[in-house]
Scaffold this motif. Sequence first.
Motif, PDB file in Angstrom:
ATOM      1  N   HIS A 122       0.815  -1.211   0.000  1.00 59.60           N
ATOM      2  CA  HIS A 122       0.000   0.000   0.000  1.00 59.60           C
ATOM      3  C   HIS A 122       0.850   1.264   0.000  1.00 59.60           C
ATOM      4  CE1 HIS A 122      -3.883  -1.862  -0.114  1.00 59.60           C
ATOM      5  NE2 HIS A 122      -3.435  -2.762   0.740  1.00 59.60           N
ATOM      6  N   THR A 123       2.027   1.200   0.569  1.00 60.60           N
ATOM      7  CA  THR A 123       2.953   2.332   0.483  1.00 60.60           C
ATOM      8  C   THR A 123       3.370   2.541  -0.968  1.00 60.60           C
ATOM      9  OG1 THR A 123       3.730   1.984   2.746  1.00 60.60           O
ATOM     10  CG2 THR A 123       5.179   3.227   1.273  1.00 60.60           C
ATOM     11  N   ALA A 124       3.667   1.444  -1.683  1.00 61.79           N
ATOM     12  CA  ALA A 124       4.064   1.542  -3.089  1.00 61.79           C
ATOM     13  C   ALA A 124       2.911   2.045  -3.962  1.00 61.79           C
ATOM     14  CB  ALA A 124       4.564   0.188  -3.584  1.00 61.79           C
ATOM     15  N   VAL A 125       1.704   1.527  -3.736  1.00 64.90           N
ATOM     16  CA  VAL A 125       0.532   1.992  -4.499  1.00 64.90           C
ATOM     17  C   VAL A 125       0.323   3.484  -4.248  1.00 64.90           C
ATOM     18  CG1 VAL A 125      -2.002   1.864  -4.635  1.00 64.90           C
ATOM     19  CG2 VAL A 125      -0.632  -0.246  -4.627  1.00 64.90           C
ATOM     20  N   ALA A 126       0.349   3.880  -2.997  1.00 65.60           N
ATOM     21  CA  ALA A 126       0.135   5.282  -2.640  1.00 65.60           C
ATOM     22  C   ALA A 126       1.180   6.182  -3.293  1.00 65.60           C
ATOM     23  CB  ALA A 126       0.171   5.437  -1.118  1.00 65.60           C
ATOM     24  N   ALA A 127       2.436   5.777  -3.222  1.00 64.10           N
ATOM     25  CA  ALA A 127       3.517   6.598  -3.777  1.00 64.10           C
ATOM     26  C   ALA A 127       3.328   6.825  -5.273  1.00 64.10           C
ATOM     27  CB  ALA A 127       4.864   5.937  -3.501  1.00 64.10           C
ATOM     28  N   ARG A 128       2.791   5.839  -5.964  1.00 68.61           N
ATOM     29  CA  ARG A 128       2.583   5.972  -7.410  1.00 68.61           C
ATOM     30  C   ARG A 128       1.471   6.964  -7.740  1.00 68.61           C
ATOM     31  NH1 ARG A 128       5.387   1.652  -6.537  1.00 68.61           N
ATOM     32  NH2 ARG A 128       6.591   0.589  -8.142  1.00 68.61           N
ATOM     33  N   TYR A 175     -11.465   5.020  -8.376  1.00 66.26           N
ATOM     34  CA  TYR A 175     -11.452   3.850  -9.264  1.00 66.26           C
ATOM     35  C   TYR A 175     -10.525   4.075 -10.454  1.00 66.26           C
ATOM     36  CZ  TYR A 175     -15.158   1.380  -6.795  1.00 66.26           C
ATOM     37  OH  TYR A 175     -15.887   0.705  -5.849  1.00 66.26           O
ATOM     38  N   ALA A 176     -10.587   5.244 -11.050  1.00 63.40           N
ATOM     39  CA  ALA A 176      -9.757   5.526 -12.224  1.00 63.40           C
ATOM     40  C   ALA A 176      -8.271   5.468 -11.886  1.00 63.40           C
ATOM     41  CB  ALA A 176     -10.119   6.896 -12.808  1.00 63.40           C
ATOM     42  N   ASP A 177      -7.899   5.980 -10.725  1.00 67.58           N
ATOM     43  CA  ASP A 177      -6.491   6.031 -10.339  1.00 67.58           C
ATOM     44  C   ASP A 177      -5.979   4.740  -9.712  1.00 67.58           C
ATOM     45  OD1 ASP A 177      -6.360   8.602 -11.242  1.00 67.58           O
ATOM     46  OD2 ASP A 177      -5.892   9.501  -9.305  1.00 67.58           O
ATOM     47  N   MET A 178      -6.798   4.098  -8.912  1.00 66.78           N
ATOM     48  CA  MET A 178      -6.324   2.959  -8.120  1.00 66.78           C
ATOM     49  C   MET A 178      -6.547   1.605  -8.790  1.00 66.78           C
ATOM     50  SD  MET A 178      -4.983   4.354  -5.546  1.00 66.78           S
ATOM     51  CE  MET A 178      -5.020   5.826  -4.552  1.00 66.78           C
ATOM     52  N   LEU A 218      -4.226  -2.018  -8.753  1.00 65.56           N
ATOM     53  CA  LEU A 218      -4.660  -3.137  -7.918  1.00 65.56           C
ATOM     54  C   LEU A 218      -5.097  -4.361  -8.717  1.00 65.56           C
ATOM     55  CD1 LEU A 218      -6.777  -1.076  -5.360  1.00 65.56           C
ATOM     56  CD2 LEU A 218      -4.418  -1.837  -5.103  1.00 65.56           C
ATOM     57  N   ALA A 219      -5.309  -4.204 -10.012  1.00 62.63           N
ATOM     58  CA  ALA A 219      -5.900  -5.268 -10.831  1.00 62.63           C
ATOM     59  C   ALA A 219      -5.097  -6.565 -10.782  1.00 62.63           C
ATOM     60  CB  ALA A 219      -6.057  -4.787 -12.270  1.00 62.63           C
ATOM     61  N   ASP A 220      -3.792  -6.498 -10.920  1.00 60.08           N
ATOM     62  CA  ASP A 220      -2.968  -7.710 -10.928  1.00 60.08           C
ATOM     63  C   ASP A 220      -3.051  -8.428  -9.582  1.00 60.08           C
ATOM     64  OD1 ASP A 220      -0.869  -9.432 -12.162  1.00 60.08           O
ATOM     65  OD2 ASP A 220       0.307  -8.654 -10.475  1.00 60.08           O
ATOM     66  N   SER A 234      -4.671 -12.112  -8.773  1.00 56.89           N
ATOM     67  CA  SER A 234      -3.865 -13.125  -8.093  1.00 56.89           C
ATOM     68  C   SER A 234      -4.595 -13.676  -6.873  1.00 56.89           C
ATOM     69  CB  SER A 234      -2.517 -12.518  -7.688  1.00 56.89           C
ATOM     70  OG  SER A 234      -1.754 -13.430  -6.955  1.00 56.89           O
ATOM     71  N   LEU A 235      -5.265 -12.816  -6.129  1.00 56.70           N
ATOM     72  CA  LEU A 235      -6.044 -13.269  -4.973  1.00 56.70           C
ATOM     73  C   LEU A 235      -7.195 -14.171  -5.416  1.00 56.70           C
ATOM     74  CD1 LEU A 235      -6.267 -10.135  -2.653  1.00 56.70           C
ATOM     75  CD2 LEU A 235      -4.973 -12.241  -2.273  1.00 56.70           C
ATOM     76  N   GLU A 236      -7.854 -13.818  -6.506  1.00 53.88           N
ATOM     77  CA  GLU A 236      -8.963 -14.639  -6.997  1.00 53.88           C
ATOM     78  C   GLU A 236      -8.473 -16.032  -7.378  1.00 53.88           C
ATOM     79  OE1 GLU A 236     -10.845 -12.162  -9.946  1.00 53.88           O
ATOM     80  OE2 GLU A 236     -11.795 -10.934  -8.395  1.00 53.88           O
TER      81      GLU A 236
END
Length: 155
Positions: free
Chosen positions: A28-34, A105-108, A112-114, A118-120
Amino acid sequence: METPKRAGLIDQMNLAGREISAAAVMFHTAVAARRGLSATEEKAIDVLMREGPMTHAALRRHTGLAAASVTDLIDRLERKGYATRSAHPDDARRVLVTAMTERVYADMAPLLADWVASLEELYATYTDEQLRTISDFMTRAAERQRTATERLPDA
């Protein structure tokens, strides 16, 4: 009396919990930073998306942050276009904070899709009963962590 086998399993659970906690923080730190956000901002957006519009006090309860920190957090989210403030419909003295759903949704979603896919795939390896047990454990563990946050002593 605890058996050595159970003690080993509990050790494995504790280690797995530490590993997933560290992985979640780093992810989440990496996602946020992007997206030019802090991890706290990204998780606050998540709270607003899951729980819906809420007051400053409710956001404080959900995040465990100090009141002044929540005010600063809301200011930053609003400035960055991820949340808005509006008058509370039942009490003009209060304000509701709402996530900007389309922007989030547009940004995140692309980030998160990959991970979600992977969780699914992982979920597909468990039976329904196992998934119920895992979900129950995760829900109860999260509640205990929120309680532990509330119990932390001040500085």
